[in-house]
Motif scaffolding. Structure first.
Motif, short mmCIF file in Angstrom:
data_model
loop_
_atom_site.label_atom_id
_atom_site.label_comp_id
_atom_site.label_asym_id
_atom_site.label_seq_id
_atom_site.Cartn_x
_atom_site.Cartn_y
_atom_site.Cartn_z
N VAL A 77 0.42 -85.53 20.73
CA VAL A 77 1.46 -84.58 20.91
C VAL A 77 2.33 -84.13 19.65
O VAL A 77 3.06 -83.34 19.59
CB VAL A 77 2.66 -85.11 21.92
N LEU A 89 5.71 -80.76 25.11
CA LEU A 89 6.69 -81.93 24.82
C LEU A 89 8.17 -81.30 25.45
O LEU A 89 8.56 -82.15 25.93
CB LEU A 89 6.62 -82.21 23.31
N ARG A 107 10.15 -83.27 28.15
CA ARG A 107 11.37 -84.00 27.76
C ARG A 107 12.54 -83.30 28.20
O ARG A 107 13.47 -83.90 28.59
CB ARG A 107 11.40 -83.94 26.28
N TYR A 117 10.83 -84.98 35.36
CA TYR A 117 9.89 -85.86 34.50
C TYR A 117 10.91 -86.96 33.76
O TYR A 117 12.02 -86.57 33.08
CB TYR A 117 9.04 -85.16 33.41
N SER A 120 10.26 -89.03 30.49
CA SER A 120 9.15 -89.26 29.56
C SER A 120 9.56 -90.30 28.12
O SER A 120 10.75 -90.30 28.07
CB SER A 120 9.18 -87.61 28.69
N LYS A 121 8.57 -90.75 27.60
CA LYS A 121 8.66 -91.58 26.74
C LYS A 121 7.62 -91.72 25.61
O LYS A 121 6.08 -91.32 25.98
CB LYS A 121 8.43 -93.16 27.33
N TYR A 122 7.82 -91.62 24.25
CA TYR A 122 7.12 -91.59 23.35
C TYR A 122 6.27 -92.78 22.61
O TYR A 122 7.31 -93.66 22.31
CB TYR A 122 7.52 -90.54 22.19
N ARG A 165 4.65 -94.19 19.63
CA ARG A 165 4.40 -93.73 18.22
C ARG A 165 2.84 -94.35 17.72
O ARG A 165 2.91 -95.36 18.01
CB ARG A 165 5.42 -93.94 17.12
N GLU A 207 2.45 -89.31 24.57
CA GLU A 207 3.71 -89.00 25.32
C GLU A 207 3.33 -89.45 26.93
O GLU A 207 2.39 -89.04 27.55
CB GLU A 207 4.07 -87.67 25.31
N LYS A 208 4.09 -90.44 27.58
CA LYS A 208 3.83 -90.92 28.94
C LYS A 208 5.00 -90.23 29.62
O LYS A 208 6.18 -90.39 29.27
CB LYS A 208 3.96 -92.33 28.90
N SER A 209 4.74 -89.46 30.65
CA SER A 209 5.69 -88.83 31.48
C SER A 209 5.52 -88.93 32.88
O SER A 209 4.47 -88.90 33.49
CB SER A 209 5.79 -87.52 31.19
#
Ligand SMILES: O=C(c1ccccc1)c1ccc(O)c(O)c1[N+](=O)[O-]
Ligand SMILES: [Mg+2]
Length: 214
Positions: A171, A180, A184, A189, A191-193, A195, A208-210
């Protein structure tokens, strides 16, 4: 004669990985792509993040968009509970032919269904073709400009249910900015990033988990 990168990866797997041992196939590809030639597998660092999400979700029905050489298909399949299925989709027939052999070498072919062709053609047919109601988990790792249109198509085709999870590779690098912004910004949704780094490099990238809220 010139071999292709996927052919060289398959040759490495056949010569170095233990047949029927998914972990050794994954480790062999990581070793080769880190030290011999880079290739666009999700890799060991982001692969560990993907593993943790697969283990948490324990999906009965999972979809992967973008098989390439089958590295993540093998990684995911080795973690799936019994009578679960990974459907993995690859547009490029050369990649698909290699991935079939890597998946067979790893001994996970009974958990993986590989389909070839454009995602836009396949997604509207999947419910009927596979007797599916919805996917519990989707891993997006194909062309980055297809993430958003294919997500919208999966929504429209009723392939996502409340709680379905989308996991998107790259992403940041190469990046999927429109995707994204969508996951987001959308109230549908959560969403969580996560890194991380571009596979086998120090370049920033992430997953990215959505969660689809319905
Ligand atoms: O798009 C590329 C790319 C772009 C340019 C050159 C090489 C690869 C890429 C890079 C890293 C990835 O993890 C990945 O999944 C992809 N991909 O093609 O889907
Ligand atoms: Mg990727």
């Amino acid at each position: 004669y010139g071999s292709t990168r996927p052919e060289r990866i398959l040759a490495e797997v056949k010569s170095k990985a233990t047949r029927g041992d998914a972990r050794s196939v994954v480790d062999t590809i990581d070793q080769y792509c880190r030290h011999q030639e880079w290739a666009m597998n999700v890799g060991d660092e982001k692969g560990t993040i993907l593993d943790s999400i697969v283990c948490e979700v324990k999906p009965r029905a999972m979809l992967e968009l973008g098989t390439y050489c089958g590295y993540s298909a093998v990684r995911i399949a080795s973690l799936l509970p019994p009578n679960s299925r990974l459907i993995t989709m690859e547009f490029n027939p050369v990649f698909a032919a290699i991935a079939r052999q890597v998946i067979a070498w790893a001994g996970v072919e009974d958990k993986v269904v590989l389909i070839e062709g454009p995602s836009g053609d396949w997604i509207p047919k999947m419910k009927k073709e596979f007797g599916l109601t919805s996917f519990d988990l989707v891993f997006l790792d194909h062309w980055k400009d297809c993430y958003l249109p294919d997500t919208k198509l999966m929504e429209e085709c009723g392939l996502l249910r409340t709680g379905s999870i989308l996991v998107a590779d790259n992403v940041i690098c190469p990046g999927a900015p429109d995707y994204l912004e969508y996951v987001r910004g959308s109230p549908r949704y959560e969403s969580k990033y996560f890194r991380s780094h571009l596979e086998y490099t120090r370049v920033e990238d992430g997953i990215e988990k959505s969660v689809f809220l319905g």
